[in-house]
Every structure is written in structure tokens, then in C-alpha cells.
Design a protein around this motif. Structure first.
Motif, PDB file in Angstrom:
ATOM      1  N   ALA A  88      35.266  37.661 -13.607  1.00 49.22           N
ATOM      2  CA  ALA A  88      35.013  37.770 -12.164  1.00 49.22           C
ATOM      3  C   ALA A  88      34.369  39.106 -11.835  1.00 49.22           C
ATOM      4  O   ALA A  88      33.416  39.171 -11.047  1.00 49.22           O
ATOM      5  N   ALA A  89      34.873  40.177 -12.421  1.00 49.25           N
ATOM      6  CA  ALA A  89      34.317  41.509 -12.165  1.00 49.25           C
ATOM      7  C   ALA A  89      32.878  41.617 -12.678  1.00 49.25           C
ATOM      8  O   ALA A  89      32.003  42.156 -11.993  1.00 49.25           O
ATOM      9  N   LYS A  90      32.620  41.101 -13.873  1.00 48.36           N
ATOM     10  CA  LYS A  90      31.265  41.149 -14.450  1.00 48.36           C
ATOM     11  C   LYS A  90      30.285  40.345 -13.593  1.00 48.36           C
ATOM     12  O   LYS A  90      29.168  40.776 -13.336  1.00 48.36           O
ATOM     13  N   ARG A  91      30.726  39.161 -13.156  1.00 51.97           N
ATOM     14  CA  ARG A  91      29.891  38.336 -12.266  1.00 51.97           C
ATOM     15  C   ARG A  91      29.607  39.102 -10.971  1.00 51.97           C
ATOM     16  O   ARG A  91      28.491  39.125 -10.471  1.00 51.97           O
ATOM     17  N   GLY A  92      30.641  39.764 -10.463  1.00 49.76           N
ATOM     18  CA  GLY A  92      30.473  40.543  -9.238  1.00 49.76           C
ATOM     19  C   GLY A  92      29.489  41.673  -9.403  1.00 49.76           C
ATOM     20  O   GLY A  92      28.617  41.880  -8.552  1.00 49.76           O
ATOM     21  N   LEU A  93      29.597  42.412 -10.490  1.00 50.92           N
ATOM     22  CA  LEU A  93      28.684  43.529 -10.697  1.00 50.92           C
ATOM     23  C   LEU A  93      27.245  43.041 -10.805  1.00 50.92           C
ATOM     24  O   LEU A  93      26.331  43.656 -10.246  1.00 50.92           O
ATOM     25  N   SER A  94      27.045  41.925 -11.467  1.00 50.67           N
ATOM     26  CA  SER A  94      25.702  41.344 -11.588  1.00 50.67           C
ATOM     27  C   SER A  94      25.152  40.964 -10.214  1.00 50.67           C
ATOM     28  O   SER A  94      23.992  41.258  -9.883  1.00 50.67           O
ATOM     29  N   GLN A  95      25.974  40.335  -9.377  1.00 45.58           N
ATOM     30  CA  GLN A  95      25.529  39.948  -8.039  1.00 45.58           C
ATOM     31  C   GLN A  95      25.317  41.170  -7.146  1.00 45.58           C
ATOM     32  O   GLN A  95      24.422  41.172  -6.300  1.00 45.58           O
ATOM     33  N   CYS A  96      26.112  42.214  -7.350  1.00 48.46           N
ATOM     34  CA  CYS A  96      25.912  43.451  -6.587  1.00 48.46           C
ATOM     35  C   CYS A  96      24.591  44.105  -6.978  1.00 48.46           C
ATOM     36  O   CYS A  96      23.866  44.624  -6.122  1.00 48.46           O
ATOM     37  N   GLN A  97      24.275  44.083  -8.260  1.00 52.01           N
ATOM     38  CA  GLN A  97      22.995  44.609  -8.737  1.00 52.01           C
ATOM     39  C   GLN A  97      21.844  43.859  -8.060  1.00 52.01           C
ATOM     40  O   GLN A  97      20.884  44.473  -7.593  1.00 52.01           O
ATOM     41  N   GLU A  98      21.954  42.538  -7.993  1.00 55.62           N
ATOM     42  CA  GLU A  98      20.933  41.731  -7.321  1.00 55.62           C
ATOM     43  C   GLU A  98      20.823  42.122  -5.847  1.00 55.62           C
ATOM     44  O   GLU A  98      19.718  42.243  -5.310  1.00 55.62           O
ATOM     45  N   ALA A  99      21.964  42.314  -5.190  1.00 58.35           N
ATOM     46  CA  ALA A  99      21.958  42.689  -3.769  1.00 58.35           C
ATOM     47  C   ALA A  99      21.301  44.053  -3.565  1.00 58.35           C
ATOM     48  O   ALA A  99      20.501  44.234  -2.639  1.00 58.35           O
ATOM     49  N   VAL A 100      21.626  45.013  -4.430  1.00 58.52           N
ATOM     50  CA  VAL A 100      21.061  46.361  -4.319  1.00 58.52           C
ATOM     51  C   VAL A 100      19.546  46.323  -4.461  1.00 58.52           C
ATOM     52  O   VAL A 100      18.820  47.020  -3.741  1.00 58.52           O
ATOM     53  N   LEU A 101      19.050  45.513  -5.364  1.00 60.08           N
ATOM     54  CA  LEU A 101      17.608  45.473  -5.647  1.00 60.08           C
ATOM     55  C   LEU A 101      16.840  44.481  -4.784  1.00 60.08           C
ATOM     56  O   LEU A 101      15.603  44.447  -4.831  1.00 60.08           O
ATOM     57  N   SER A 102      17.518  43.704  -3.963  1.00 59.29           N
ATOM     58  CA  SER A 102      16.901  42.575  -3.256  1.00 59.29           C
ATOM     59  C   SER A 102      16.034  42.926  -2.060  1.00 59.29           C
ATOM     60  O   SER A 102      15.269  42.093  -1.605  1.00 59.29           O
ATOM     61  N   ASP A 103      16.173  44.082  -1.485  1.00 58.79           N
ATOM     62  CA  ASP A 103      15.507  44.427  -0.215  1.00 58.79           C
ATOM     63  C   ASP A 103      16.115  43.701   0.985  1.00 58.79           C
ATOM     64  O   ASP A 103      15.588  43.782   2.086  1.00 58.79           O
TER      65      ASP A 103
END
Length: 180
Positions: A88-103
Motif C-alpha cells: 500500500a505504501a509503495k503504491r501510494g508513493l508511486s501515485q504521489c510521484q505521478e501527482a507531483v509531476l502531473s501539473d
């Protein structure tokens, strides 16, 4: 263009998540889009119920248009974390990375990420990579006890919440609406 910074809310005192929620509401009130990620926690917290509600505020945009809330946890971890907790944490970090880079978001809040690192759910290097790869137009907020020294060094603002006195020491357990 919006200039973002890195903020860290850490320490043993109460109020880190509450401060992050306040920042999310303030940012949304100014028209900034917020991605609010909660690590470790699972559905049940008052802030999750409020922030994830559609149309809570009567404004030109609903709360959902301004604040997206996600939870990446199975609940508080007691003892060694299980495989589900780590996934769950790894999935979250991946989605947070996407959010940070998404504009799509000007503010990204990683609630309890410091604790996720302390428990071994996430590695420090992964989180450092996220911080260092943050575009200038994203305010990044990391909360939780035990912020690693490297995270503190990378931050532009660090607030340490210090417990002076807490009713927990007198046997008062967490109360809905106040502590969760």
C-alpha cells in the motif's frame, strides 16, 4: 508562476496532520489544487471523511474539484509491517510521484510519510528522489514523527511539534473528531 517549497511537520507533539489539513483548506480556498495522501491511515479519520466529500463547501467549485484525498494504508502498524502494508505504501508513493509531476496540483501533502519511512514501509532514498524531482511549481509537505535528517536538510521549512503535556499520559484514548 507559483513557486513551491518543501515543508516538514515533525516531532512528538499533536497537530501535524491538523496543520497539513489547515494548509490544504487554505490552499483550496485560494484556488490551488491539492493532492492529500495519507500513509498508514485507513478510512475512519475525520479529516478523510471531510476532505473526500463531494460538494461540502458551497463555492463555485466543490471541494472535490480542489482537494483530492487518497489513503495508502491498512491502519496503524503494530510490530513488523505486513506485506499488504508495504505494498500500500509503495503504491501510494508511486501515485504521489505521478501527482507531483502531473501539473495538476500545486500542493502535494504526504501525511505520515515520515512514520512510513521509520517503519520500513518506504525507503529514505525513494522519498529523497521524490523531493529532489519536485517541479518548482509544487509545494510539497511531509508530515509525521521522526523525520529523517536528510529530509530535514532538503526542506525549506521545518516545524517541530513538541509535546509539553498530553492527556494520553492520564489514560485518555484517541477521541473521534479530536485525534482522528
Amino acid at each position: 508562476m507559483f513557486k513551491g517549497y518543501v515543508q516538514v511537520y515533525t516531532g512528538n507533539g499533536k497537530g501535524k496532520t491538523t496543520a497539513a489539513v489547515g494548509l490544504a483548506v487554505r490552499a483550496a480556498g485560494s484556488g490551488l489544487r491539492v493532492f492529500f495522501a495519507q500513509f498508514i491511515k485507513s478510512a475512519g479519520s475525520g479529516e478523510f471523511h471531510f476532505l473526500s466529500r463531494s460538494g461540502t463547501l458551497s463555492a463555485p467549485q466543490s471541494l472535490d474539484d480542489l482537494i483530492e484525498v487518497r489513503q495508502y494504508g491498512m491502519g496503524f502498524v503494530r510490530g513488523a509491517p505486513g506485506t499488504e502494508d508495504i505494498e500500500a505504501a509503495k503504491r501510494g508513493l508511486s501515485q504521489c510521484q505521478e501527482a507531483v509531476l502531473s501539473d495538476n496540483y500545486q500542493v502535494v501533502i504526504l501525511d505520515e510519510i515520515n512514520v512510513a519511512m521509520t517503519l520500513g514501509l518506504l525507503g529514505l532514498d525513494e522519498v529523497v528522489e521524490l523531493i529532489q524531482g519536485r517541479p518548482q511549481g509544487v509545494e510539497l509537505v511531509l508530515t509525521g514523527r521522526g523525520a529523517p535528517q536528510r529530509v530535514i536538510e532538503l526542506a525549506d521549512l521545518v516545524t517541530e511539534f513538541r509535546e509539553v503535556k498530553h492527556y494520553f499520559t492520564r489514560g485518555v484514548t484517541a477521541r473521534q473528531g479530536i485525534e482522528y
